[in-house]
Design a protein around this motif. Sequence first.
Motif, short mmCIF file in Angstrom:
data_model
loop_
_atom_site.label_atom_id
_atom_site.label_comp_id
_atom_site.label_asym_id
_atom_site.label_seq_id
_atom_site.Cartn_x
_atom_site.Cartn_y
_atom_site.Cartn_z
N MET A 118 -5.36 7.60 -6.39
CA MET A 118 -4.51 7.04 -5.15
C MET A 118 -3.72 8.20 -4.61
N ARG B 223 -2.07 -4.24 6.16
CA ARG B 223 -3.36 -3.40 6.21
C ARG B 223 -4.46 -3.84 5.36
N HIS C 169 -1.78 6.53 2.77
CA HIS C 169 -1.30 5.29 1.67
C HIS C 169 -1.27 6.13 0.34
N GLY C 170 -0.68 5.26 -0.58
CA GLY C 170 -0.91 5.77 -1.82
C GLY C 170 0.18 6.98 -2.09
N THR D 74 0.77 -1.26 0.06
CA THR D 74 -0.06 0.04 0.23
C THR D 74 0.84 1.22 0.16
N PHE E 228 -7.23 -2.06 2.96
CA PHE E 228 -6.88 -1.70 1.50
C PHE E 228 -6.85 -2.82 0.69
N TYR F 112 -8.32 -1.71 -2.55
CA TYR F 112 -7.46 -0.95 -3.26
C TYR F 112 -6.25 -1.70 -4.20
N LEU F 113 -5.62 -2.58 -3.31
CA LEU F 113 -4.54 -3.42 -4.11
C LEU F 113 -5.16 -4.25 -5.29
N SER G 54 2.74 0.51 -4.33
CA SER G 54 1.50 0.57 -5.16
C SER G 54 2.03 0.87 -6.54
N THR H 260 0.55 -6.74 2.55
CA THR H 260 0.31 -5.59 3.21
C THR H 260 0.14 -5.93 4.60
#
Length: 326
Positions: free
Chosen positions: A296, A180, A318-319, A156, A184, A187-188, A161, A178
């Motif tokens: 992101m 998290r 993050h990102g 993340t 996330f 997101y991933l 990323s 990750t």
Amino acid sequence: MIHMIQGIVVRESGVELEQFDESFLGEGDVVVDVAYSDLNYKDALAVTGRPGVVRTTPLIAGIDLVGTVAESDDPRWSVGDWIVLNGAGLSETRNGGYSTRARIDGKLAVALPDGLSPEAVASLGTAGYTAALSVMRIVMEGVNPGDGPVLVTGATGGVGSIATMLLAAAGFEVAASTGRLERFGDYLTSLGASQLVPRAELEGAGKPLQKAQYAAVVDSVGGEVLANAIARTLPNGTVTACGLAGSHKLPSSVMPFILRGVTLAGIDSVWAPLEDRADAWRLLAKGVDTTQLELMTSRIALDEVIAAGQQLLDGERHGRTLVTLS
Ligand code: NDP
């Protein structure tokens, strides 16, 4: 007329947003009106006054800058050109990019690649450029998409990323690790990861040779995570190591190298040669989905950088974070 400049200055006494004139900028053959910078792990350390990045004070922080040339004694650059400079001593021994104007050594600066806006280039920053150097190295070592999944640690984060995105765009199956996962995981997956690996699976002292499953690894975490990743790399695979977000230690053994022919490849973005920089930026222009990048990326102003640096170290960002200077 005196041109006043605003910048984040690291001094022995602390870190503050200050105003100064051009005489503070130091040596260099190119003057840049900085439009954007960004926030990397190293920036977070520097602006929160932690040791390890800034080696001389007072110094303007910011390891990246994107802007237009205002003056140039370098034949490669003319007034008005857009350039990007990553690393090359910025915020270490030279004044960096958290400044509305900068005087740089133009030798390692790169013209913005076709297809990426100045905002996108700064949003990617050193993290993106380092992810690209890592992916380039894996490919250079002969790893192909058909060889097996590529593990990305610290997925993340900035490097993780963008590496996930670039690898997926190049046709690799990506296993994103990750700490998290609950927050996330989606997101991933949206960045292109097809396997999600909880960081805990890679933590703790492990055997030097474990079940081999990854054709390559992009690691920005170090420590036990890196050691366990090496131990799970397939024969003749490549592991790139660029970071120490978890630890600077490497509690590994020579077994994966001598029994599986694994290559451990170090990535140094700071002093990478100009040719590699240009290649990395071309790869980013080809492999990054700019709509995804925008999603992101959060934007902050120069006076928000110090607080954002603390948040990054606290795991609250993050990102990518884009810093707007003009
Ligand atoms: P970020 O802070 O954006 O990402 C780091 C990620 O590492 C986090 O998002 C987190 O990912 C993971 N992480 C954080 N703390 C720990 C921990 N204690 N243990 C295990 N994992 C952790 O940083 P960047 O991506 O910008 O940089 C990552 C590293 O790479 C840094 O050490 C940086 O200095 C280095 N770097 C080196 C470069 C070079 O030239 N060699 C250039 C660029 C960066 P998650 O929550 O997903 O697990």
